[in-house]
Design a protein around this motif. Structure first.
Motif, PDB file in Angstrom:
ATOM      1  N   GLU A   1       5.573   0.246  -1.155  1.00 54.20           N
ATOM      2  CA  GLU A   1       4.192  -0.173  -1.408  1.00 54.20           C
ATOM      3  C   GLU A   1       3.324   0.159  -0.199  1.00 54.20           C
ATOM      4  OE1 GLU A   1       2.068  -4.455  -1.582  1.00 54.20           O
ATOM      5  OE2 GLU A   1       3.680  -4.151  -3.038  1.00 54.20           O
TER       6      GLU A   1
ATOM      7  N   ARG B   1       8.535  -2.589   7.530  1.00 54.16           N
ATOM      8  CA  ARG B   1       7.109  -2.228   7.511  1.00 54.16           C
ATOM      9  C   ARG B   1       6.830  -1.117   8.520  1.00 54.16           C
ATOM     10  NH1 ARG B   1       3.959  -6.554   5.154  1.00 54.16           N
ATOM     11  NH2 ARG B   1       5.341  -8.294   4.754  1.00 54.16           N
TER      12      ARG B   1
ATOM     13  N   HIS C   1      -0.395  -0.715   1.405  1.00 46.38           N
ATOM     14  CA  HIS C   1      -1.538  -1.619   1.327  1.00 46.38           C
ATOM     15  C   HIS C   1      -2.212  -1.657   2.694  1.00 46.38           C
ATOM     16  CE1 HIS C   1      -4.024  -4.916   0.039  1.00 46.38           C
ATOM     17  NE2 HIS C   1      -3.622  -5.641   1.054  1.00 46.38           N
ATOM     18  N   GLN C   2      -3.469  -1.190   2.749  1.00 42.42           N
ATOM     19  CA  GLN C   2      -4.284  -1.196   3.968  1.00 42.42           C
ATOM     20  C   GLN C   2      -3.540  -0.595   5.162  1.00 42.42           C
ATOM     21  OE1 GLN C   2      -5.665  -5.182   4.575  1.00 42.42           O
ATOM     22  NE2 GLN C   2      -7.134  -5.055   2.911  1.00 42.42           N
TER      23      GLN C   2
END
Length: 153
Positions: free
Chosen positions: A64, A98, A66-67
């Motif tokens: 994923e 991450r 995201h930003q």
């Protein structure tokens, strides 16, 4: 001293929240080294992140964006199947990893081959931000009007 107090900077700046968040998170090391990974630079604008996710299927992995934060999550169900291990050296636990991506870096694809999750990244700089060449005209400056103090008033 491993931490910096950025509070004085927050009081005197506007619109730099993302920069300060990156500075805050830069010193924080991610706990654990599972799963191991590589980051490769393929050429000037293409990159690849490779994670060793042996034992995980495509349906157990989630990628994923995201930003500008790419999050890779692996979740395993409790599929013990009544096995009794004498030694278990292959980690099969759930994880979340991450990665902070730079501005204008997008995920172009992901593939799972031989237990390796490959995430392809591409940096596309908008035309407005690319350097551009300014032509210099060689001629008389007759087209330039010079204003004098009397003309300006």
């Amino acid at each position: 001293m491993r931490t910096f107090d950025l509070a004085p900077l927050y009081r005197s700046t506007v619109g730099f929240d993302r920069v300060f968040d990156l500075l805050d998170n830069a010193g924080k090391a991610e706990t654990g080294g599972y799963p191991p990974y590589n980051i490769e630079r393929l050429d000037e604008n293409d990159y690849r992140i490779t994670l060793a996710v042996a034992g995980f299927g495509e349906d157990e992995l989630d990628v994923e964006l995201h930003q500008n934060t790419l999050t890779v999550t692996g979740s395993r169900g409790d599929d013990d199947d009544g096995r009794s291990y004498l030694y278990q050296g292959i980690a099969g636990r759930s994880f979340q990893r991450r990665f902070q991506l730079a501005e204008h870096v997008e995920v172009s694809g992901a593939s799972l081959v031989n237990g390796l999750l490959n995430i392809e990244l591409h940096r596309e700089i908008p035309e407005a931000l690319k350097p551009r060449k300014i032509g210099i005209s060689g001629g008389k400056a007759s087209n330039v009007k010079v204003l004098k103090d009397a003309d300006a008033a």
